[in-house]
Design a protein around this motif. Structure first.
Motif, short mmCIF file in Angstrom:
data_model
loop_
_atom_site.label_atom_id
_atom_site.label_comp_id
_atom_site.label_asym_id
_atom_site.label_seq_id
_atom_site.Cartn_x
_atom_site.Cartn_y
_atom_site.Cartn_z
N CYS A 325 0.83 -1.20 0.00
CA CYS A 325 0.00 0.00 0.00
C CYS A 325 0.86 1.26 0.00
CB CYS A 325 -0.92 -0.02 1.22
SG CYS A 325 -2.03 1.38 1.36
N VAL A 326 1.86 1.29 0.86
CA VAL A 326 2.71 2.47 0.98
C VAL A 326 3.55 2.67 -0.28
CG1 VAL A 326 4.77 3.30 2.18
CG2 VAL A 326 2.77 2.57 3.49
N GLU A 327 4.05 1.60 -0.83
CA GLU A 327 4.85 1.73 -2.05
C GLU A 327 4.01 2.24 -3.21
OE1 GLU A 327 8.41 -1.47 -1.10
OE2 GLU A 327 6.82 -2.03 -2.53
N ALA A 328 2.73 1.84 -3.25
CA ALA A 328 1.83 2.38 -4.26
C ALA A 328 1.58 3.87 -4.03
CB ALA A 328 0.51 1.61 -4.25
N ILE A 329 1.38 4.26 -2.78
CA ILE A 329 1.20 5.68 -2.44
C ILE A 329 2.42 6.49 -2.86
CG2 ILE A 329 1.08 7.30 -0.49
CD1 ILE A 329 -0.69 5.21 0.94
N ALA A 330 3.61 5.93 -2.64
CA ALA A 330 4.85 6.64 -2.97
C ALA A 330 5.15 6.66 -4.46
CB ALA A 330 6.01 6.00 -2.21
N GLY A 331 4.35 5.95 -5.24
CA GLY A 331 4.52 5.98 -6.68
C GLY A 331 5.53 5.01 -7.24
N LEU A 332 5.93 4.01 -6.45
CA LEU A 332 6.84 3.00 -6.97
C LEU A 332 6.15 2.21 -8.07
CD1 LEU A 332 8.30 3.79 -4.32
CD2 LEU A 332 8.97 1.38 -4.10
N THR A 333 6.91 1.79 -9.05
CA THR A 333 6.36 1.04 -10.18
C THR A 333 6.73 -0.44 -10.07
OG1 THR A 333 8.31 1.53 -11.53
CG2 THR A 333 6.44 3.06 -11.68
N GLY A 334 6.08 -1.25 -10.90
CA GLY A 334 6.38 -2.68 -10.93
C GLY A 334 5.86 -3.45 -9.74
N LEU A 335 4.86 -2.89 -9.05
CA LEU A 335 4.32 -3.56 -7.87
C LEU A 335 3.42 -4.73 -8.28
CD1 LEU A 335 3.38 -0.46 -5.69
CD2 LEU A 335 5.50 -1.78 -5.67
N HIS A 336 3.40 -5.76 -7.45
CA HIS A 336 2.58 -6.93 -7.72
C HIS A 336 1.52 -7.07 -6.63
CE1 HIS A 336 5.26 -8.37 -10.88
NE2 HIS A 336 6.27 -8.05 -10.08
N PRO A 337 0.25 -6.99 -7.00
CA PRO A 337 -0.80 -7.23 -6.01
C PRO A 337 -0.63 -8.60 -5.36
CG PRO A 337 -1.73 -6.33 -8.02
CD PRO A 337 -0.29 -6.66 -8.32
N ILE A 338 -1.10 -8.73 -4.13
CA ILE A 338 -0.95 -9.98 -3.40
C ILE A 338 -1.78 -11.08 -4.05
CG2 ILE A 338 -1.43 -11.14 -1.21
CD1 ILE A 338 -0.79 -8.58 0.22
N ASP A 339 -1.15 -12.22 -4.25
CA ASP A 339 -1.85 -13.41 -4.73
C ASP A 339 -2.12 -14.29 -3.51
OD1 ASP A 339 -2.69 -15.82 -5.78
OD2 ASP A 339 -1.26 -15.80 -7.44
N PRO A 340 -3.39 -14.46 -3.14
CA PRO A 340 -3.69 -15.27 -1.94
C PRO A 340 -3.11 -16.67 -1.98
CG PRO A 340 -5.64 -14.09 -2.70
CD PRO A 340 -4.60 -13.91 -3.75
N ARG A 341 -2.86 -17.19 -3.18
CA ARG A 341 -2.30 -18.55 -3.28
C ARG A 341 -0.89 -18.62 -2.71
NH1 ARG A 341 -2.35 -19.94 -9.37
NH2 ARG A 341 -1.41 -17.85 -9.34
N HIS A 342 -0.24 -17.47 -2.59
CA HIS A 342 1.15 -17.47 -2.12
C HIS A 342 1.27 -17.04 -0.66
CE1 HIS A 342 2.28 -16.82 -6.62
NE2 HIS A 342 2.02 -18.09 -6.34
N ILE A 343 0.15 -16.99 0.05
CA ILE A 343 0.17 -16.63 1.48
C ILE A 343 0.13 -17.91 2.30
CG2 ILE A 343 -0.96 -15.36 3.33
CD1 ILE A 343 -2.25 -13.59 1.20
N PRO A 344 1.22 -18.25 2.99
CA PRO A 344 1.19 -19.47 3.80
C PRO A 344 0.36 -19.31 5.05
CG PRO A 344 3.31 -18.34 4.03
CD PRO A 344 2.52 -17.59 3.00
N GLY A 345 -0.21 -20.40 5.49
CA GLY A 345 -0.96 -20.43 6.75
C GLY A 345 -0.35 -21.45 7.69
N CYS A 346 -0.36 -21.16 9.00
CA CYS A 346 0.31 -22.01 9.97
C CYS A 346 -0.55 -22.22 11.21
CB CYS A 346 1.64 -21.38 10.41
SG CYS A 346 2.82 -21.09 9.06
N THR A 347 -0.48 -23.42 11.76
CA THR A 347 -1.09 -23.74 13.04
C THR A 347 -0.01 -24.37 13.91
OG1 THR A 347 -3.24 -24.12 12.00
CG2 THR A 347 -2.92 -25.04 14.20
#
Length: 462
Positions: A325-347
């Protein structure tokens, strides 16, 4: 009261908010962070971190009970619940101080108080004044969902706070809900001798995990003496002088479950109330703020990250969203939206459970033709040496492209190992790269390699 202006205001100092503030400062923005309770949020103070400290004590206690199998001798086993809890609180306090130091180091202005949006680019903090900024990030987190009639009372019905700072070790504990939070508390109290019963409304425990992993977890927990009722609906509560009794229905049968303490862990809902959303165009659906792929709400200049913005409700997802979010606000380019498939979950119970990507059922539902690999820890030298030979690693590949669609681990250090598969998914690795990767020996991670080999008929040690 004076008005303060900065480039960015962050409301909420949890793992999403404080990370967003630090990254914004690194990018040269002037940042004001407003936190109403404790820096670090629920995760650091009343969730992720203190529970892991408790579970570490449980792990050591369990290992002490197995000392003889390692050729070791111990005296009579014992524990001091107050000291276990005190250590957990000390760990949380140390890390909270660390967050405060990091914010100060990065010249983030920290305001303690309750914040409320008061107009476009405007925030009012009770007793502290007005604050303005062209960009405002909402990182207000979430709270436990309540079950009507089972609201925490500080005595018999525990919230996560009472469960983290128990006044007694309950002889009989009922945990309603079998997600990560419920299972972790069940695992902790069972390790120290509580008679634990888990009640789950769905047809299996850990319902977001792969079905095969859920079944293995249930077997492991029941072997430890935890009673589990799935497909069970809680229908009533009767209070007695020294305990309560829960009425539930499962499989057409009525259950009466006496309990000295009850923990309700049926999910969370976003903290969207009393923060001034009514002064904006931001939308709330199912208790969470609606955002786009870069965390923007429907109100220009207003963003939402972390639990308040919806599932998955994970601290690492919140932190990653904060940076994005902050990098988008700052105008950085080449950002990749989060892909939920790549978010690990742990118990983090015993055994540990971790996953990333699609379950086998989800992959089939999406139309993939699959290659499934399984490798048991019983065939892994390091696991046998550790005395932790239960569990397995499971991989899910697309049979045509070789894409790694999902990975699932139940067993020793699962929560540490899953990151290897997360990196592979982010890099869009196929079975070819994973097979060509050299894994060190002897390590638990060799089971990860073998599970890939197994999916393609090349396993070496089974």
């Amino acid at each position: 009261m004076a008005e303060s202006t900065s480039d960015l205001i962050v409301i909420g100092g949890g793992p999403g908010g404080y990370v967003a503030a630090i990254r914004a400062a690194q990018l040269g923005l002037s940042v004001t962070l407003i936190e109403r309770a404790h820096l670090g949020g629920i995760c650091l103070n009343w969730g992720c971190i203190p529970t892991k400290a408790l579970l570490r004590s449980a792990e050591i206690y369990r290992l002490m009970g197995e000392a003889d199998s390692f050729g070791l001798s111990t005296g009579p086993l014992g524990f001091d619940l107050d000291r276990i809890v005190a250590r957990s609180r000390d760990v949380a306090g140390r890390l909270q101080a660390g967050v405060r130091h990091l914010l100060k180091k990065n010249k983030v202005t920290v305001i303690e108080g309750s914040a409320r949006l008061s107009g476009p680019g405007q925030v009012a903090v009770e007793g502290k004044g007005a604050f303005t900024a062209p960009h405002i990030i909402l990182a207000t987190g979430a709270r436990a969902r309540l079950l009507p009639g089972f609201e925490p009372d500080g005595r018999f019905l525990w919230s996560y706070r009472e469960a983290l700072t128990p006044d007694i070790l309950p002889k009989r504990l009922v945990v309603i809900g079998s997600g990560a939070i419920g299972i972790e508390f069940a695992s902790f109290f069972a390790a120290f001798g509580s008679e634990v019963t888990v009640v789950e409304a769905l047809d299996r425990i850990l319902p977001v995990e792969d079905q095969e992993i859920s079944a293995l977890a249930r077997t492991a927990f029941e072997r430890q003496g935890i009673r589990i009722h799935t497909g069970a609906k809680v229908v009533g509560l009767t209070r007695h002088e020294s305990h309560v009794e829960i009425a539930a229905e499962a499989g057409g049968q009525s259950l009466r479950l006496p309990a000295d303490r009850v923990i309700v862990a049926i999910g969370i809902t976003g903290n969207v109330e009393e923060i001034g959303l009514d002064t904006t165009r931001a939308r709330v659906e199912k208790g969470h703020i609606v955002t786009d792929s870069l965390c923007r709400t429907d109100q220009p200049g207003l963003y939402a990250i972390g639990d308040v913005a919806g599932p998955p409700w994970l601290a690492h997802k919140a932190s990653h969203e904060g940076v994005l979010c902050v990098e988008a606000i700052a105008g950085l380019t080449g950002l990749h939206p989060i892909d939920p498939r790549h978010i690990p979950g742990c118990t983090y119970g015993h055994p540990q459970i971790a996953s990333v990507g699609l379950t086998e059922a989800a992959a089939l539902a999406q139309g993939h033709t699959l290659r499934i690999g399984r490798f048991p820890f019983a065939a892994n030298g390091k696991a046998i040496a550790l005395g932790e030979a239960d569990g397995l690693v499971k991989t899910v590949f697309d049979a045509t492209s070789g894409e790694l669609l999902g990975a699932h681990i139940i067993g020793p250090e699962a929560t540490e190992m899953i990151q290897g598969y997360a990196v592979a998914g982010t890099l869009e690795a196929t079975e070819a790269e994973l097979i060509a990767t050299i894994f060190p020996h002897p390590t638990l991670s060799e089971a990860m390699h073998e599970a890939v080999l197994a999916a393609f008929g090349r396993a070496l040690h089974i």
